[in-house]
Motif scaffolding. Structure first.
Motif, PDB file in Angstrom:
ATOM      1  N   ALA A  40       4.215  -3.164  -4.580  1.00  0.00           N
ATOM      2  CA  ALA A  40       5.665  -3.033  -4.739  1.00  0.00           C
ATOM      3  C   ALA A  40       6.369  -2.783  -3.405  1.00  0.00           C
ATOM      4  O   ALA A  40       7.587  -2.630  -3.368  1.00  0.00           O
ATOM      5  N   ASP A  41       5.625  -2.755  -2.315  1.00  0.00           N
ATOM      6  CA  ASP A  41       6.149  -2.564  -0.962  1.00  0.00           C
ATOM      7  C   ASP A  41       6.064  -3.916  -0.257  1.00  0.00           C
ATOM      8  O   ASP A  41       5.026  -4.291   0.273  1.00  0.00           O
ATOM      9  N   VAL A  42       7.177  -4.684  -0.289  1.00  0.00           N
ATOM     10  CA  VAL A  42       7.184  -6.061   0.209  1.00  0.00           C
ATOM     11  C   VAL A  42       7.846  -6.073   1.585  1.00  0.00           C
ATOM     12  O   VAL A  42       9.003  -5.689   1.723  1.00  0.00           O
ATOM     13  N   ASP A  43       7.105  -6.536   2.589  1.00  0.00           N
ATOM     14  CA  ASP A  43       7.570  -6.506   3.972  1.00  0.00           C
ATOM     15  C   ASP A  43       7.747  -7.927   4.500  1.00  0.00           C
ATOM     16  O   ASP A  43       6.985  -8.830   4.150  1.00  0.00           O
ATOM     17  N   SER A  44       8.771  -8.124   5.344  1.00  0.00           N
ATOM     18  CA  SER A  44       8.980  -9.401   6.023  1.00  0.00           C
ATOM     19  C   SER A  44       9.473  -9.109   7.429  1.00  0.00           C
ATOM     20  O   SER A  44       9.610  -7.955   7.817  1.00  0.00           O
TER      21      SER A  44
END
Length: 129
Positions: free
Chosen positions: A14-18
């Protein structure tokens, strides 16, 4: 009742990084609330062109400074802690975090996100089942 703490989300799926943002997704479609809620960091100096064709979004800034540019009208609105904006017409926009600061935002999406969405080439999230 659903109770979650940010510590429970960081480092999970649930921790989406870009490159330009990091979205910690608290409430998802699977929670059955009819909307989703994210704690999102817009990274320092980010310049993000987006157009949520499939979602409506309301954003409340709780930390940092930047601006949002409405690409339909050319208007630029400053953003700082305490500022809320709503993309009620699937508005094409550019979100910018100022140099020297990030922006921390509480984001609400309808329809709700499933949790793993990333922006496509148009800056939109796909609708996932």
């Amino acid at each position: 009742m659903i109770v979650k703490n940010l510590d429970q989300i960081i480092g999970t799926d649930a921790d989406v990084d870009s490159d330009g943002w990091n979205s910690r997704r608290f409430i998802l479609k699977s929670d059955g609330m009819g909307y989703s809620v994210n704690d999102t960091i817009i990274k320092e100096g980010a310049n993000l062109e987006m157009e949520y064709r499939n979602h409506l979004e309301t954003v409340y800034c709780i930390e940092g400074e930047g601006e949002i540019e409405d690409l339909g009208t050319g208007e630029i609105h400053p953003i700082r802690a305490g500022t809320l904006y709503a993309l009620n017409k699937h508005d094409k926009h550019i979100l910018r975090a100022n140099r020297g600061t990030h922006m921390r935002m509480v984001c609400v999406f309808n329809p709700p996100l499933t949790g793993r969405e990333k922006h496509d080439a148009t800056g939109a999230y796909p609708v996932l089942d």
